[in-house]
Design a protein around this motif. Structure first.
Motif, PDB file in Angstrom:
ATOM      1  N   GLU A 129       0.771  -1.052  -0.045  1.00 11.52           N
ATOM      2  CA  GLU A 129       0.055   0.134   0.085  1.00 11.52           C
ATOM      3  C   GLU A 129       1.018   1.303  -0.033  1.00 11.52           C
ATOM      4  O   GLU A 129       0.342   2.260  -0.471  1.00 11.52           O
ATOM      5  CB  GLU A 129      -0.996   0.049   1.172  1.00 11.52           C
ATOM      6  N   MET A 130       2.117   1.246   0.644  1.00 15.51           N
ATOM      7  CA  MET A 130       2.787   2.435   0.734  1.00 15.51           C
ATOM      8  C   MET A 130       3.495   2.721  -0.594  1.00 15.51           C
ATOM      9  O   MET A 130       3.872   3.807  -0.774  1.00 15.51           O
ATOM     10  CB  MET A 130       4.027   2.045   1.536  1.00 15.51           C
ATOM     11  N   THR A 131       3.401   1.748  -1.478  1.00 13.15           N
ATOM     12  CA  THR A 131       3.969   2.184  -3.007  1.00 13.15           C
ATOM     13  C   THR A 131       3.292   3.115  -3.872  1.00 13.15           C
ATOM     14  O   THR A 131       3.814   3.928  -4.467  1.00 13.15           O
ATOM     15  CB  THR A 131       4.019   1.062  -3.813  1.00 13.15           C
ATOM     16  N   HIS A 132       2.166   3.767  -3.048  1.00 12.32           N
ATOM     17  CA  HIS A 132       1.536   4.786  -3.822  1.00 12.32           C
ATOM     18  C   HIS A 132       2.078   6.022  -3.750  1.00 12.32           C
ATOM     19  O   HIS A 132       1.899   7.065  -4.327  1.00 12.32           O
ATOM     20  CB  HIS A 132       0.011   4.959  -3.169  1.00 12.32           C
ATOM     21  N   LEU A 133       3.247   6.081  -2.432  1.00 14.03           N
ATOM     22  CA  LEU A 133       3.944   7.384  -2.302  1.00 14.03           C
ATOM     23  C   LEU A 133       4.914   7.633  -3.550  1.00 14.03           C
ATOM     24  O   LEU A 133       5.360   8.983  -3.723  1.00 14.03           O
ATOM     25  CB  LEU A 133       4.788   7.043  -0.947  1.00 14.03           C
ATOM     26  N   TRP A 134       5.115   6.536  -4.251  1.00 15.72           N
ATOM     27  CA  TRP A 134       5.972   6.797  -5.434  1.00 15.72           C
ATOM     28  C   TRP A 134       5.186   7.815  -6.479  1.00 15.72           C
ATOM     29  O   TRP A 134       6.032   8.309  -7.562  1.00 15.72           O
ATOM     30  CB  TRP A 134       6.405   5.414  -6.099  1.00 15.72           C
ATOM     31  N   GLU A 135       4.025   7.756  -6.413  1.00 14.53           N
ATOM     32  CA  GLU A 135       3.249   8.633  -7.460  1.00 14.53           C
ATOM     33  C   GLU A 135       3.576  10.190  -7.217  1.00 14.53           C
ATOM     34  O   GLU A 135       3.420  10.979  -8.131  1.00 14.53           O
ATOM     35  CB  GLU A 135       1.811   8.445  -7.002  1.00 14.53           C
ATOM     36  N   GLU A 136       3.928  10.573  -5.768  1.00 16.41           N
ATOM     37  CA  GLU A 136       4.245  11.777  -5.676  1.00 16.41           C
ATOM     38  C   GLU A 136       5.878  12.223  -5.440  1.00 16.41           C
ATOM     39  O   GLU A 136       6.309  13.148  -5.585  1.00 16.41           O
ATOM     40  CB  GLU A 136       3.621  12.389  -4.565  1.00 16.41           C
ATOM     41  N   TYR A 137       6.438  11.012  -4.873  1.00 14.33           N
ATOM     42  CA  TYR A 137       7.905  11.284  -4.595  1.00 14.33           C
ATOM     43  C   TYR A 137       8.533  10.338  -5.314  1.00 14.33           C
ATOM     44  O   TYR A 137       8.338   9.221  -5.817  1.00 14.33           O
ATOM     45  CB  TYR A 137       8.179  11.099  -3.142  1.00 14.33           C
ATOM     46  N   GLN A 138       9.955  10.612  -5.459  1.00 20.15           N
ATOM     47  CA  GLN A 138      10.940   9.785  -6.129  1.00 20.15           C
ATOM     48  C   GLN A 138      11.844   9.347  -5.128  1.00 20.15           C
ATOM     49  O   GLN A 138      12.508   8.270  -5.191  1.00 20.15           O
ATOM     50  CB  GLN A 138      11.842  10.788  -7.107  1.00 20.15           C
ATOM     51  N   VAL A 139      11.764   9.869  -3.901  1.00 22.55           N
ATOM     52  CA  VAL A 139      12.860   9.314  -2.882  1.00 22.55           C
ATOM     53  C   VAL A 139      11.856   9.561  -1.613  1.00 22.55           C
ATOM     54  O   VAL A 139      11.134  10.349  -1.098  1.00 22.55           O
ATOM     55  CB  VAL A 139      13.765  10.568  -2.342  1.00 22.55           C
ATOM     56  N   ILE A 140      11.825   8.252  -0.855  1.00 22.97           N
ATOM     57  CA  ILE A 140      11.363   7.948   0.538  1.00 22.97           C
ATOM     58  C   ILE A 140      12.378   7.807   1.665  1.00 22.97           C
ATOM     59  O   ILE A 140      13.622   7.302   1.257  1.00 22.97           O
ATOM     60  CB  ILE A 140      10.415   6.862   0.645  1.00 22.97           C
ATOM     61  N   HIS A 141      12.101   8.859   2.733  1.00 22.33           N
ATOM     62  CA  HIS A 141      13.180   8.584   3.763  1.00 22.33           C
ATOM     63  C   HIS A 141      12.720   7.882   4.951  1.00 22.33           C
ATOM     64  O   HIS A 141      11.597   8.420   5.549  1.00 22.33           O
ATOM     65  CB  HIS A 141      13.894   9.992   4.166  1.00 22.33           C
ATOM     66  N   VAL A 142      13.189   7.030   5.221  1.00 17.24           N
ATOM     67  CA  VAL A 142      12.682   5.947   6.659  1.00 17.24           C
ATOM     68  C   VAL A 142      13.574   6.356   7.822  1.00 17.24           C
ATOM     69  O   VAL A 142      14.739   6.285   7.705  1.00 17.24           O
ATOM     70  CB  VAL A 142      12.888   4.561   6.224  1.00 17.24           C
TER      71      VAL A 142
END
Length: 561
Positions: A257-270
């Protein structure tokens, strides 16, 4: 040389031959005998040896006295002649003494060989068997590591989406967290940037990933699973990032479900990496990827690996077998758990203040008595000493202390050292020059402890922290090396009875302790689930950690895996 011998034998007429032979017999007895069969001697063989020694002594004394009598008769006819012995006389005495030594040596060597060949008495045999059982690893029942992907597993692709990670905690908390992030990056089709390590924790270690781990080995080992880069591309350094605190013990579905973040961002910081994946109910290929990451890819840097192996060799040279004791009795551990049993009022107050001032520790007010009764406190050094003796380990046992600075210093170790004098620390077996590079880098010295603990004959943790769980899981993965996990809750009652005088150290205590721990020796078993009655997300916290026991996903019985 002959002149010197002549001077030594100048007073040979007054030589007390009986006393001289007895001393040489005794010398031969001490040098010619020993404890055969690994150091165990019986009373019967001792009596037999004494009887034979007396026979030989009587025989040789008579021979020497007889020669002395002949010498005295000859001397009486020439009492006015000079007393200085001739070279012939000196030579004869030297030959006789040499012959006596050979006879004595051969006699007692034969005696020892006879004892070696004689079967052990039932009492000796039982003792030897008990000692072997203390050191022998439990049977692995043919189980072996299995981390290869299944036939459905597909190779990674070069994704143009990036995940940066900030690891948190001590060494082993970071190691398992990084392994989780490898799996999460795979699930989310992300390129993983080499994680940043925690520099703000209690230890304030400035080490980078490459200081602790073999960075190139990490990247190449996992190249078929996840694309890994050392840093973000320059063009992405300033772009907006999605900053996420992923939920602890999350499922595969959560990250999909968290893959939807790629629609808006190219980088995810954990922001945190520890315990981000569920222990159970994940696809087998994801679980095996976690094992490949932790046990194969996250190899320590060459500097750490080389010194760790040297220290293991030095331990082996001191004694064939050793225990690695993870003695969690550092200041931060006692403060975090609120455990003050056996401490002074001033020490207890110091720990309370430390807990109050550490912002990310949520629990501030802790009842120390309830903590101890519930089995949540680490065993004290004194309790560990009682525990090991009750299990049957001898005082001569070599024990490596895998720990940071013990709270209270050497004074806190007096009771343990009185029972087991052979306590070994890093500082004992490594030179100052070797440890110089590791100064002020607690994660790197913890890596040395990890290597020595993995290689030990027996591993015993005084508390079930991150290192204890990681080492136990790794030893299971490598073939179920012996790991004795103290039943802290059960032991509290025993220790209190000892303190009250209701129980004494000896056979009764030994029976209670050994029976309590006969099924806590690291034998193969499937990973435990949550505690009964615990519902909701709280149940995940009570599950046995995947990295504490990766069976059955990463440990198999079939040769096909």
């Amino acid at each position: 040389m002959i002149l010197e011998l002549s001077q030594r034998f100048h007073g040979i007429h007054s030589f007390n031959s009986t006393e001289f032979v007895r001393q040489n017999i005794q010398l031969g007895y001490r040098s010619g005998t020993g404890h055969g069969r690994g150091g165990y001697d019986s009373a019967e063989s001792y009596r037999r040896r004494e009887k034979r020694r007396n026979r030989v002594e009587t025989c040789i004394v008579e021979m020497v006295n007889s020669r002395g009598y002949s010498h005295s008769r000859a001397s009486s006819t020439s009492k006015f002649l000079p007393r200085k012995p001739t070279l012939y006389t000196i030579t004869v005495y030297i030959i006789l003494l040499f012959a006596f030594s050979i006879v004595i040596f051969l006699f007692y060597t034969r005696d020892v060989l006879e004892d070696e060949q004689k079967p052990l008495s039932s009492e000796d045999s039982q003792f030897v068997q008990m000692q072997d059982e203390l050191w022998n690893a439990p049977s692995s029942h043919g189980l072996h590591p299995c981390v290869k992907p299944t036939s459905k597993y597909k190779a990674t692709q070069g994704w143009d989406r990036y995940m940066t990670v900030k690891s948190n905690g001590g060494l082993n908390q970071m190691r398992t967290g990084i392994s989780d992030m490898v799996a999460v990056a795979r699930i989310m089709n992300a390129t993983l940037v080499i994680p940043q390590l925690d520099r703000r924790s209690f230890w304030k270690d400035s080490s980078t990933f490459a200081d602790i781990f073999d960075e190139l080995h990490f990247m190449t080992t996992l190249q078929g699973d996840v694309r890994i880069v050392k840093e973000l591309p320059r063009q992405l350094e300033s772009v907006p990032r999605a900053r996420k605190h992923f939920t602890s013990w999350s499922s595969m579905g959560y990250y999909q479900e968290m893959t939807h973040l790629w629609e808006e961002y190219q980088v995810i910081h954990v922001a945190k990496s520890d315990s981000r994946l569920a222990n159970n109910d994940l696809p087998i290929d994801i679980q095996r990827l976690r094992c490949r990451a932790l046990y194969h890819a996250l190899r320590f840097s060459p500097q750490i690996e080389n010194l760790g192996k040297k220290l293991v060799e030095r331990l082996r040279s001191r004694g064939r077998r050793y225990i690695a004791l993870h003695l969690r009795y550092e200041k931060d551990m006692l403060s975090f758990t609120g455990c003050t049993y056996g401490l002074t009022d001033a020490e207890s107050e110091e720990l309370r203040i430390m807990r109050e001032n550490t912002n990310h520790w949520k629990m501030k007010k802790i009842n120390a008595t309830e903590q101890r009764i519930g089995g949540f406190c680490p065993l004290t050094p004194k309790e560990i000493g009682i525990f090991l003796r009750a299990l049957g380990y001898l005082p001569s046992t070599l024990i490596y202390i895998a720990a940071g600075e013990i709270y209270g210093g050497d004074a806190r170790l007096v009771e343990l050292k009185s029972r087991f004098p052979n306590l070994i620390f890093k500082e004992t077996i490594a030179t100052q020059e070797e440890l110089k590079a590791f100064a002020h880098h607690s994660s790197q010295t913890a890596a040395l402890d990890y290597i020595i603990s993995i290689e030990s004959d027996v591993f015993i943790p005084s508390h079930s922290g991150n290192m204890a769980r990681a080492v136990e899981g790794h030893r299971r993965f490598l073939g179920h090396g012996k790991t004795i996990t103290p039943d802290r809750k059960g032991l509290v009652d025993i220790f209190d009875k000892l303190e009250a005088g209701q129980l004494k150290e000896g056979s009764s205590l030994s029976y209670l302790v050994t029976q309590m721990h006969k099924n806590r020796q690291g034998a193969p078993r499937k990973r435990g689930g949550s505690l009964p009655g615990v519902k909701g997300r709280a149940r995940f916290r009570t599950e046995e950690s995947f990295y504490e026991n990766p069976y059955p996903e990463c440990i198999c019985s079939s040769k096909k895996h």
